[in-house]
Structure formats: structure tokens, C-alpha cells
Motif scaffolding. Structure first.
Motif, PDB file in Angstrom:
ATOM      1  N   THR A  68       0.825  -1.214   0.000  1.00 34.56           N
ATOM      2  CA  THR A  68       0.000   0.000   0.000  1.00 34.56           C
ATOM      3  C   THR A  68       0.854   1.258   0.000  1.00 34.56           C
ATOM      4  OG1 THR A  68      -1.754  -1.162   1.199  1.00 34.56           O
ATOM      5  CG2 THR A  68      -1.804   1.254   1.234  1.00 34.56           C
ATOM      6  N   ILE A  69       1.930   1.268   0.782  1.00 30.32           N
ATOM      7  CA  ILE A  69       2.756   2.469   0.869  1.00 30.32           C
ATOM      8  C   ILE A  69       3.533   2.701  -0.430  1.00 30.32           C
ATOM      9  CG2 ILE A  69       4.866   1.432   1.867  1.00 30.32           C
ATOM     10  CD1 ILE A  69       4.862   3.935   3.765  1.00 30.32           C
ATOM     11  N   GLN A  70       3.886   1.615  -1.135  1.00 26.21           N
ATOM     12  CA  GLN A  70       4.529   1.770  -2.436  1.00 26.21           C
ATOM     13  C   GLN A  70       3.554   2.363  -3.450  1.00 26.21           C
ATOM     14  OE1 GLN A  70       5.809  -2.233  -3.169  1.00 26.21           O
ATOM     15  NE2 GLN A  70       7.602  -2.080  -1.825  1.00 26.21           N
ATOM     16  N   LEU A  71       2.312   1.917  -3.399  1.00 26.21           N
ATOM     17  CA  LEU A  71       1.286   2.487  -4.276  1.00 26.21           C
ATOM     18  C   LEU A  71       1.059   3.955  -3.943  1.00 26.21           C
ATOM     19  CD1 LEU A  71      -0.889   2.155  -6.426  1.00 26.21           C
ATOM     20  CD2 LEU A  71      -2.432   1.313  -4.650  1.00 26.21           C
ATOM     21  N   LEU A  99       7.340  -1.680  -9.895  1.00 28.52           N
ATOM     22  CA  LEU A  99       7.397  -0.758  -8.761  1.00 28.52           C
ATOM     23  C   LEU A  99       7.892  -1.469  -7.507  1.00 28.52           C
ATOM     24  CD1 LEU A  99       4.033   1.115  -9.360  1.00 28.52           C
ATOM     25  CD2 LEU A  99       6.326   2.114  -9.530  1.00 28.52           C
ATOM     26  N   ALA A 100       7.465  -2.709  -7.300  1.00 24.23           N
ATOM     27  CA  ALA A 100       7.898  -3.454  -6.122  1.00 24.23           C
ATOM     28  C   ALA A 100       9.397  -3.699  -6.153  1.00 24.23           C
ATOM     29  CB  ALA A 100       7.138  -4.782  -6.038  1.00 24.23           C
ATOM     30  N   GLN A 101       9.946  -4.005  -7.335  1.00 22.79           N
ATOM     31  CA  GLN A 101      11.384  -4.228  -7.461  1.00 22.79           C
ATOM     32  C   GLN A 101      12.172  -2.934  -7.275  1.00 22.79           C
ATOM     33  OE1 GLN A 101      11.453  -5.848 -11.410  1.00 22.79           O
ATOM     34  NE2 GLN A 101      11.111  -7.971 -10.735  1.00 22.79           N
ATOM     35  N   ALA A 102      11.590  -1.820  -7.701  1.00 26.41           N
ATOM     36  CA  ALA A 102      12.296  -0.533  -7.663  1.00 26.41           C
ATOM     37  C   ALA A 102      12.215   0.158  -6.317  1.00 26.41           C
ATOM     38  CB  ALA A 102      11.723   0.399  -8.730  1.00 26.41           C
ATOM     39  N   ALA A 103      11.315  -0.293  -5.437  1.00 29.78           N
ATOM     40  CA  ALA A 103      10.997   0.448  -4.220  1.00 29.78           C
ATOM     41  C   ALA A 103      12.099   0.390  -3.170  1.00 29.78           C
ATOM     42  CB  ALA A 103       9.694  -0.077  -3.622  1.00 29.78           C
ATOM     43  N   ALA A 104      12.174   1.466  -2.392  1.00 33.15           N
ATOM     44  CA  ALA A 104      13.039   1.488  -1.209  1.00 33.15           C
ATOM     45  C   ALA A 104      12.377   0.659  -0.110  1.00 33.15           C
ATOM     46  CB  ALA A 104      13.241   2.930  -0.751  1.00 33.15           C
ATOM     47  N   THR A 105      13.041   0.533   1.017  1.00 36.01           N
ATOM     48  CA  THR A 105      12.493  -0.251   2.124  1.00 36.01           C
ATOM     49  C   THR A 105      11.231   0.414   2.680  1.00 36.01           C
ATOM     50  OG1 THR A 105      13.805   0.913   3.784  1.00 36.01           O
ATOM     51  CG2 THR A 105      14.799  -1.028   2.754  1.00 36.01           C
ATOM     52  N   ASN A 151      10.509   1.068   5.750  1.00 38.41           N
ATOM     53  CA  ASN A 151      10.836   2.081   6.758  1.00 38.41           C
ATOM     54  C   ASN A 151      11.154   3.425   6.121  1.00 38.41           C
ATOM     55  OD1 ASN A 151      10.447   0.302   8.863  1.00 38.41           O
ATOM     56  ND2 ASN A 151      12.608  -0.304   8.983  1.00 38.41           N
ATOM     57  N   THR A 152      11.905   3.381   5.013  1.00 35.17           N
ATOM     58  CA  THR A 152      12.249   4.619   4.309  1.00 35.17           C
ATOM     59  C   THR A 152      10.999   5.332   3.832  1.00 35.17           C
ATOM     60  OG1 THR A 152      14.377   3.728   3.563  1.00 35.17           O
ATOM     61  CG2 THR A 152      13.474   5.587   2.323  1.00 35.17           C
ATOM     62  N   GLN A 153      10.092   4.599   3.219  1.00 36.26           N
ATOM     63  CA  GLN A 153       8.884   5.220   2.688  1.00 36.26           C
ATOM     64  C   GLN A 153       7.945   5.691   3.800  1.00 36.26           C
ATOM     65  OE1 GLN A 153       7.222   2.507  -0.218  1.00 36.26           O
ATOM     66  NE2 GLN A 153       8.677   3.171  -1.775  1.00 36.26           N
ATOM     67  N   THR A 154       7.975   5.005   4.941  1.00 35.76           N
ATOM     68  CA  THR A 154       7.158   5.440   6.081  1.00 35.76           C
ATOM     69  C   THR A 154       7.643   6.779   6.618  1.00 35.76           C
ATOM     70  OG1 THR A 154       6.679   3.150   6.694  1.00 35.76           O
ATOM     71  CG2 THR A 154       6.370   4.839   8.390  1.00 35.76           C
ATOM     72  N   ILE A 155       8.964   6.918   6.771  1.00 32.14           N
ATOM     73  CA  ILE A 155       9.535   8.184   7.244  1.00 32.14           C
ATOM     74  C   ILE A 155       9.233   9.310   6.252  1.00 32.14           C
ATOM     75  CG2 ILE A 155      11.698   9.399   7.740  1.00 32.14           C
ATOM     76  CD1 ILE A 155      12.785   6.698   8.761  1.00 32.14           C
ATOM     77  N   MET A 156       9.343   9.003   4.951  1.00 31.39           N
ATOM     78  CA  MET A 156       9.029   9.997   3.921  1.00 31.39           C
ATOM     79  C   MET A 156       7.565  10.419   3.995  1.00 31.39           C
ATOM     80  SD  MET A 156      11.045   8.365   0.693  1.00 31.39           S
ATOM     81  CE  MET A 156      10.218   9.449  -0.462  1.00 31.39           C
ATOM     82  N   SER A 157       6.686   9.471   4.292  1.00 36.78           N
ATOM     83  CA  SER A 157       5.257   9.777   4.381  1.00 36.78           C
ATOM     84  C   SER A 157       4.975  10.760   5.510  1.00 36.78           C
ATOM     85  CB  SER A 157       4.447   8.493   4.591  1.00 36.78           C
ATOM     86  OG  SER A 157       4.624   7.606   3.504  1.00 36.78           O
ATOM     87  N   ALA A 158       5.643  10.556   6.638  1.00 31.11           N
ATOM     88  CA  ALA A 158       5.457  11.470   7.771  1.00 31.11           C
ATOM     89  C   ALA A 158       5.903  12.879   7.408  1.00 31.11           C
ATOM     90  CB  ALA A 158       6.230  10.947   8.979  1.00 31.11           C
ATOM     91  N   ALA A 159       7.048  12.990   6.718  1.00 34.79           N
ATOM     92  CA  ALA A 159       7.535  14.308   6.305  1.00 34.79           C
ATOM     93  C   ALA A 159       6.590  14.940   5.284  1.00 34.79           C
ATOM     94  CB  ALA A 159       8.936  14.182   5.724  1.00 34.79           C
ATOM     95  N   ALA A 160       6.075  14.118   4.366  1.00 34.74           N
ATOM     96  CA  ALA A 160       5.183  14.645   3.332  1.00 34.74           C
ATOM     97  C   ALA A 160       3.893  15.187   3.938  1.00 34.74           C
ATOM     98  CB  ALA A 160       4.877  13.563   2.310  1.00 34.74           C
TER      99      ALA A 160
END
Length: 374
Positions: free
Chosen positions: A5-8, A312-318, A320-329
Motif C-alpha cells: 500500500t505504501i509503495q502504491l 514498482l515493487a522491485q524498484a521500491a526502497a524499504t 521504513n524509508t517510505q514510512t519516514i518519507m510519508s510522515a515528512a510529506a
């Protein structure tokens, strides 16, 4: 490897950032492309430049944010795309630098030759960048000559397509077709589409932001150009839908984009520039959404074999990285959007030649070295 979900979510965020860039910078590029066409006097050129003056540098931030978000959320997408399109993206970067110089330096020296030179550089850079962005995005839709493998003594060694997904621990996605593999009839038409859309967007914006004869010429040009841009967009989008899309549902944003372009034309022919501009803005946004629908769930499609495509799944960061980015966004995106809306509201007044002073800024070229004003 399944998409989370977070990658999407971040795939959608990257799309929104590109929408912001192309729909806002589109009129900046359009005004620049028209700088030698619509304004007939030096004051009218200054009016055209003043119309985008408060906005162009803020609009440019969207592409930096889009690139940064792609790098952080989908690092292999960023690495494969930017390394494969290196020459084209470097040319875009050079043209954007030229544009900055043209806008900021044209007022430094008080001669017509100096100002005309920078205006020409500004115009040429806008035409080139507009075309190249269209070629780049058309390549995302069409697919590129991408293979999975590794380099051994300078030679590329591909893995078999059926082994591509399972070999990514030791191999990577590479664009192996070279620069000229990016140039096809489909991608050239994509470049023509962005040029024509930006020309219409810029003309509508000038009609909305200016007064007097310049406004009349901009409105007349927009009424003609929107017919061309709508036709070109329809031809390219239908080609993409029937030959290159990953998902039949992409017909939905395509249909809505077509409706928005027709609506923009209808408002324009009723001389309602504000409504026409908003409808055209929505059309460009839906065109970007259409591109994102056509490539999903891939980040980069391979024209060699679909099993070489970078998902997208192969290209995605971890996660945790995307979760931290989501908080900043969640904190900063509303601030940026709020400031953008506020800035457009503050600078919403029409501009005419009456607002441009007779005296021209800049140094006397004979006194530049002594740093004395004319």
C-alpha cells in the motif's frame, strides 16, 4: 514480489508532483516559446515576462521534488531511468540553466542586442525542453530497450528473460539500446504533443494575465493552437491506449482528459480565459494520470521482453524509508500547496504595458567595468 500500500501511495505522490510540474511549468514554457511571436514591442515582451516572473522559479521546484521523491522512494527506478536517459536529461538541465540566466540577466545590460539575445536563448531553451519532456514520458509509455544483467569487462551480459526476476540479487536493470533507441515515431509525436499543449497553455495564461493588444493576440492564438494541441494529444493518446497500455482502465483518465480539452476550447471561444485555463490545467493533469495508468504496475517497461520490465515493487526502497518519507510529506506538502495557492492569489492582477516604466533597467555597456549606472 507484491506491491504494498505504501509503495502504491508513493507511486501516486510522484505522479502528483509531475502533475504539479507539467501543469504549472507548462504555461511558463508556453509563454517563453511565444516570446518572439506574440509580443510586438519591447514593453510587451516585458509584460509577458512579468506575467510569469513571480511563479517560474517556484514552479521549477516541483521537478526537483519529483526527482528527489523518485530517488528516495524508488531508487532503482531513478537509477535506471536517469542513467539510461543521461544525455537527454543533461540537455534538459542545460536548457533550464540557460532559462534562469535569460530571465535573471536580460535586465543587467541596457542594450537591445543584450536583451534580444537572452530572449532568443529563453525561447529556444523552452522549445527544446518542452519537446524533450514529451519524448521522455512517451518512452515510459512505449517501453525502452531495457534488459537485466551485469557488465563483465565492459561488456553487458544479459540473463535469460525467464530468470530476470530471480536474478536481481546479482544483476540490475539497464537501458542497453543507447540514446537513439529513445527516438521513435511514437516518442517524437509525444514531444510534439507537449510542445503544442504548452503553447496553448502559455497563450491562455497570457490572455488571462495581460490586458490590451497582447491579450487579444494571445486569445486569438490560443483559439487556433488549442485545436492543434487537442488533435495531437488525441492521436498520441489513442495510439498509447491501443498499442502500449498495461491497463484497459487507462481509458478513464484518457476520456476525462479529452473532455477537459474540449471544455477548455469551449470556454476559450466564449472568451472566458479563467475557466479555460483551469480546464486546460485539469487536462494536463489528467494526461499525466493517463501515463501513470498506462505503465502501472511497472516503473519502467521493457520493449525487449516484458519479463525485463522494472516493477514498482522491485524498484521500491524499504518500507521504513517510505514510512519516514510519508510522515515528512504529511507536514510539508500542505505547506507547499498552501503557499502556491497564496502566491497565485497575490499576483492575480492583469498586467499591461501601462504598468511597465519607460526607462529600461541595466548598466550602460560602456561603463560596466566601472560599475556605474547609466
Amino acid at each position: 514480489m507484491e506491491l504494498t500500500t505504501i509503495q502504491l501511495l508513493w507511486f501516486s505522490v510522484v505522479a502528483v508532483l509531475w502533475i504539479g510540474y507539467l501543469a504549472l511549468e507548462g504555461f511558463d514554457f508556453g509563454v517563453a516559446m511565444l516570446l518572439k511571436i506574440l509580443p510586438k514591442t519591447s514593453k510587451e515582451r516585458r509584460v509577458a515576462l512579468s506575467s510569469i516572473g513571480p511563479h517560474w522559479d517556484g514552479n521549477e521546484v516541483w521537478v526537483l521534488t519529483a526527482g528527489g521523491a523518485t530517488f528516495a522512494a524508488f531508487p532503482e527506478w531513478y537509477a535506471t531511468m536517469f542513467s539510461g536517459m543521461y544525455l537527454a536529461l543533461m540537455l534538459i538541465l542545460v536548457c533550464l540553466i540557460v532559462r534562469v540566466c535569460a530571465i535573471e540577466w536580460r535586465k543587467m545590460i541596457d542594450t537591445d542586442a543584450w536583451r534580444n539575445g537572452w530572449d532568443t536563448a529563453h525561447t529556444v531553451s523552452a522549445w527544446v525542453v518542452s519537446f524533450l519532456w514529451g519524448v521522455a514520458f512517451a518512452n515510459l509509455v512505449q517501453g525502452m530497450h531495457i534488459e537485466v544483467g551485469h557488465y563483465d569487462d565492459g561488456a553487458f551480459v544479459p540473463v535469460a528473460p525467464q530468470d530476470a526476476a530471480s536474478s536481481l540479487a546479482d544483476n540490475y536493470h539497464y537501458l542497453t539500446g543507447g540514446f537513439f533507441s529513445l527516438i521513435t515515431p511514437f516518442t517524437v509525436l509525444g514531444g510534439i504533443v507537449t510542445v503544442s499543449l504548452f503553447l496553448s497553455h502559455g497563450a491562455i495564461f497570457l490572455a488571462l494575465k495581460t490586458a490590451g493588444d497582447l491579450r487579444k493576440r494571445a486569445r486569438a492564438f490560443a483559439k487556433k493552437s488549442i485545436l492543434v494541441s487537442t488533435s495531437a494529444t488525441a492521436a498520441w493518446a489513442l495510439w498509447a491506449q491501443f498499442a502500449h497500455t498495461n491497463n484497459a482502465i487507462s481509458i478513464v483518465p484518457l476520456a476525462l482528459c479529452a473532455l477537459s480539452l474540449v471544455t477548455a476550447a469551449a470556454f476559450l471561444y466564449r472568451d472566458r480565459e479563467g475557466a479555460a485555463f483551469m480546464a486546460h490545467f485539469v487536462a494536463i493533469a489528467l494526461a499525466v494520470a493517463f501515463i501513470w495508468f498506462t505503465i502501472f504496475p511497472d516503473a519502467l517497461k521493457s520493449s525487449v521482453d516484458s519479463r525485463y520490465s522494472l516493477t514498482l515493487a522491485q524498484a521500491a526502497a524499504t518500507g521504513n524509508t517510505q514510512t519516514i518519507m510519508s510522515a515528512a510529506a504529511l507536514v510539508f506538502v500542505p505547506i507547499v500547496l498552501g503557499y502556491t495557492v497564496w502566491s497565485y492569489k497575490v499576483f492575480s492582477r492583469r498586467i499591461s504595458v501601462e504598468h511597465i516604466p519607460d526607462e529600461t533597467p541595466g548598466l550602460d555597456p560602456k561603463k560596466v567595468r566601472s560599475f556605474e549606472n547609466a
